[in-house]
Design a protein around this motif. Structure first.
Motif, PDB file in Angstrom:
ATOM      1  N   SER A   1       0.968  -1.135  -0.148  1.00 13.21           N
ATOM      2  CA  SER A   1       0.156  -0.017  -0.100  1.00 13.21           C
ATOM      3  C   SER A   1       0.792   1.353  -0.024  1.00 13.21           C
ATOM      4  O   SER A   1       0.713   2.121  -0.812  1.00 13.21           O
ATOM      5  CB  SER A   1      -0.886  -0.136   1.190  1.00 13.21           C
ATOM      6  OG  SER A   1      -1.679  -1.170   1.202  1.00 13.21           O
TER       7      SER A   1
ATOM      8  N   PHE B   1      -6.421   3.105  -7.023  1.00 10.70           N
ATOM      9  CA  PHE B   1      -7.664   2.479  -7.114  1.00 10.70           C
ATOM     10  C   PHE B   1      -7.636   1.725  -8.750  1.00 10.70           C
ATOM     11  O   PHE B   1      -7.940   0.548  -8.848  1.00 10.70           O
ATOM     12  CB  PHE B   1      -9.147   3.235  -6.997  1.00 10.70           C
ATOM     13  CG  PHE B   1     -10.159   2.392  -7.302  1.00 10.70           C
ATOM     14  CD1 PHE B   1     -10.726   1.288  -6.355  1.00 10.70           C
ATOM     15  CD2 PHE B   1     -11.314   2.778  -8.074  1.00 10.70           C
ATOM     16  CE1 PHE B   1     -11.791   0.367  -6.386  1.00 10.70           C
ATOM     17  CE2 PHE B   1     -12.416   2.093  -8.224  1.00 10.70           C
ATOM     18  CZ  PHE B   1     -12.651   0.990  -7.461  1.00 10.70           C
TER      19      PHE B   1
ATOM     20  N   ALA C   1      -5.016  -1.149  -8.799  1.00  8.24           N
ATOM     21  CA  ALA C   1      -5.251  -2.499  -8.178  1.00  8.24           C
ATOM     22  C   ALA C   1      -6.175  -3.368  -8.840  1.00  8.24           C
ATOM     23  O   ALA C   1      -6.220  -4.494  -8.490  1.00  8.24           O
ATOM     24  CB  ALA C   1      -5.976  -1.976  -6.768  1.00  8.24           C
ATOM     25  N   GLY C   2      -6.930  -2.760  -9.772  1.00 10.45           N
ATOM     26  CA  GLY C   2      -7.744  -3.419 -10.509  1.00 10.45           C
ATOM     27  C   GLY C   2      -7.112  -4.049 -12.229  1.00 10.45           C
ATOM     28  O   GLY C   2      -7.888  -4.648 -12.782  1.00 10.45           O
TER      29      GLY C   2
ATOM     30  N   GLU D   1      -6.210  -3.118  -2.358  1.00 12.02           N
ATOM     31  CA  GLU D   1      -7.085  -2.202  -2.577  1.00 12.02           C
ATOM     32  C   GLU D   1      -6.940  -1.075  -1.596  1.00 12.02           C
ATOM     33  O   GLU D   1      -6.830  -1.248  -0.352  1.00 12.02           O
ATOM     34  CB  GLU D   1      -8.571  -3.047  -2.443  1.00 12.02           C
ATOM     35  CG  GLU D   1      -8.763  -4.022  -3.356  1.00 12.02           C
ATOM     36  CD  GLU D   1      -9.350  -3.463  -5.075  1.00 12.02           C
ATOM     37  OE1 GLU D   1      -9.462  -2.126  -4.890  1.00 12.02           O
ATOM     38  OE2 GLU D   1      -9.493  -4.214  -5.724  1.00 12.02           O
TER      39      GLU D   1
ATOM     40  N   MET E   1     -12.085   1.844   0.602  1.00 14.15           N
ATOM     41  CA  MET E   1     -12.993   2.199  -0.196  1.00 14.15           C
ATOM     42  C   MET E   1     -13.696   3.609   0.234  1.00 14.15           C
ATOM     43  O   MET E   1     -14.168   4.077  -0.829  1.00 14.15           O
ATOM     44  CB  MET E   1     -14.226   0.852  -0.301  1.00 14.15           C
ATOM     45  CG  MET E   1     -13.766  -0.262  -0.815  1.00 14.15           C
ATOM     46  SD  MET E   1     -13.134   0.036  -2.536  1.00 14.15           S
ATOM     47  CE  MET E   1     -14.774   1.006  -3.594  1.00 14.15           C
TER      48      MET E   1
ATOM     49  N   VAL F   1     -16.094  -1.483  -7.622  1.00  7.50           N
ATOM     50  CA  VAL F   1     -15.267  -2.536  -7.702  1.00  7.50           C
ATOM     51  C   VAL F   1     -15.671  -3.168  -9.266  1.00  7.50           C
ATOM     52  O   VAL F   1     -14.779  -3.496 -10.083  1.00  7.50           O
ATOM     53  CB  VAL F   1     -14.886  -3.607  -6.651  1.00  7.50           C
ATOM     54  CG1 VAL F   1     -13.805  -4.623  -7.359  1.00  7.50           C
ATOM     55  CG2 VAL F   1     -14.396  -2.761  -5.328  1.00  7.50           C
TER      56      VAL F   1
END
Length: 417
Positions: free
Chosen positions: A64, A86, A89-90, A102, A105, A257
């Motif tokens: 992180s 974000f 991370a995807g 992640e 949120m 997400v």
């Protein structure tokens, strides 16, 4: 240990990241914690009155911090860094890549909404204009704002490809006037716009499996008072636009997400769809994927949703667009079709797979200039420079999509060995 001195755990994080060439300080780590972006180290109690200790640094904390270091910099708003984190991370990961955790949120939602509000504030101001100012003033202001924004010019890839193949200058797209009609209808009412113009706008932004002709028939029935249910549906849709309520605000964490997954998943397919205009070699399975997009009438919506310029504003626009169930369904449909026939790059009569596909494309590109003019002519040079600038701007996003495509191609070829 002196008051304020870095903890051994933070020193370990700083040292581990330094071995990767990532420079962070203990004060940065603490600042990220205070902002709610970085977890505190898990501690184990030593007993009453003795204190606690960190047995081992959590890898999630390290990764992180690495993600924040990649995206945060002096003078940059942290919400932009969170949006980039974000997005990263995807993304699809390759074997050996570190897993990107992640971000929190609640911080993601705050960042996305803040970015969206900055980007859409001028249009929200238009929605709050006093209707008594009249249609002319409203149209003038919306047109000015739409023209000032970076909306893509929309020309179907097949139309561009036909022009290039014929040695002609590709047609220029016109700026999307649909936004003007849609926002004007939201403020002034649909009766002020005209059924045909509003039908085109609604078909572009909200397909609902309806063509412009379908919308036009519905609007004319509403005008004649023949369909109260359609009247209520249309009014509710325009009321939502006029209220300026963001789908991001209403979406759950899981939906955000999922929308990111759909956005990343559609990018390679849209890249292939778009590059058809740049004389990409055609194969039966590529044609089938394009046909599926066109059958659903999603080409324009994809162009409005997906950008290969990976700035936070464009990413937020993409996530917002991919909250639409139509794009979610399109992604599932394309993935199902690809999974059933993964060798999308196989050219008829060639057995060299993806490398042969790239070779054929390179040869085709050498045969054409972007304008169809003779190489070296002023027109050809100007158009070539324009295309080069656009591709350079898209390079990071195109590179990521191409990386996914190459992974697909290699996987398909390995399965034959």
């Amino acid at each position: 240990m002196a008051r304020g001195a870095p903890s051994p755990a933070d020193q370990q994080v700083v040292g581990e990241l330094a071995t990767r060439g990532v420079v962070v300080t203990a004060s940065q780590l603490e600042g990220w914690r205070r902002a709610g972006l970085l977890s505190r180290h898990r501690r184990r109690g030593l007993g009453r009155g003795i204190g606690s200790v960190v047995d081992a640094v959590d890898p999630v904390v390290v990764e992180s911090a690495a993600a924040l270091a990649r995206h945060a910099r002096q003078g940059r708003d942290r919400r932009l860094a969170v949006a980039d984190w974000f997005a990263e991370a995807g993304e699809s990961r390759q074997l050996g890549d570190a897993v990107v955790p992640e971000p929190p949120m609640n911080a993601v939602r705050e960042a996305l909404l803040w970015i969206e509000s900055r980007d859409d504030q001028p249009l929200l101001d238009v929605l709050r204009m006093d209707p008594s100012l009249g249609a002319d003033a409203l149209y003038a202001e919306v047109t000015r704002l739409i023209t000032a924004r970076s909306y893509p010019e929309v020309v179907h890839p097949a139309v561009v490809r036909a022009a290039v193949s014929a040695g002609e200058r590709p047609p220029r797209g016109i700026r999307d006037a649909d936004s003007v009609h849609l926002f004007a209808a939201a403020v002034l009412g649909h009766a002020e716009i005209g059924a045909d113009a509003l039908a085109e706008a609604l078909a572009g932004f909200f397909s609902f499996d309806m063509t412009a002709e379908d919308w036009g028939r519905m609007l004319r029935a509403v005008e004649r008072g023949e369909d109260p249910q359609a009247q209520a549906f249309l009014q509710n849709l325009l009321d939502q636009i006029a209220a300026g309520v963001s789908p991001l605000r209403q979406a759950s964490d899981a939906e955000l997400v999922r929308a990111r997954t759909v956005l990343h998943g559609l990018q390679p397919f849209y890249m292939l769809y778009m590059l058809h205009a740049f004389v990409l070699p055609d194969t039966p399975r590529l044609a089938a994927l394009r046909e599926r997009i066109d059958e659903r009438g999603m080409g324009l919506l994809l162009t409005q949703t997906i950008s290969f310029n990976p700035i936070p504003q464009h990413f937020v626009q993409g996530v917002t667009g991919c909250l639409l169930p139509e794009l979610d369904a399109l992604y599932e449909d394309l993935m199902e079709q690809y999974t059933a026939n993964p060798k999308i790059f196989d050219l008829p009569g060639r057995a060299d797979g993806f490398l042969g596909f790239l070779d054929a494309w390179n040869r085709t590109l050498e045969e054409h200039t972007p304008t169809g003019s003779k190489p070296g002519s002023p027109a050809a040079g100007a158009e070539t420079r324009k295309v080069s600038r656009k591709l350079k701007q898209w390079e990071p996003g195109l590179g990521k999509a191409l990386k996914v495509l190459i992974g697909w191609a290699l996987k398909a070829e390995e399965e034959l060995l």
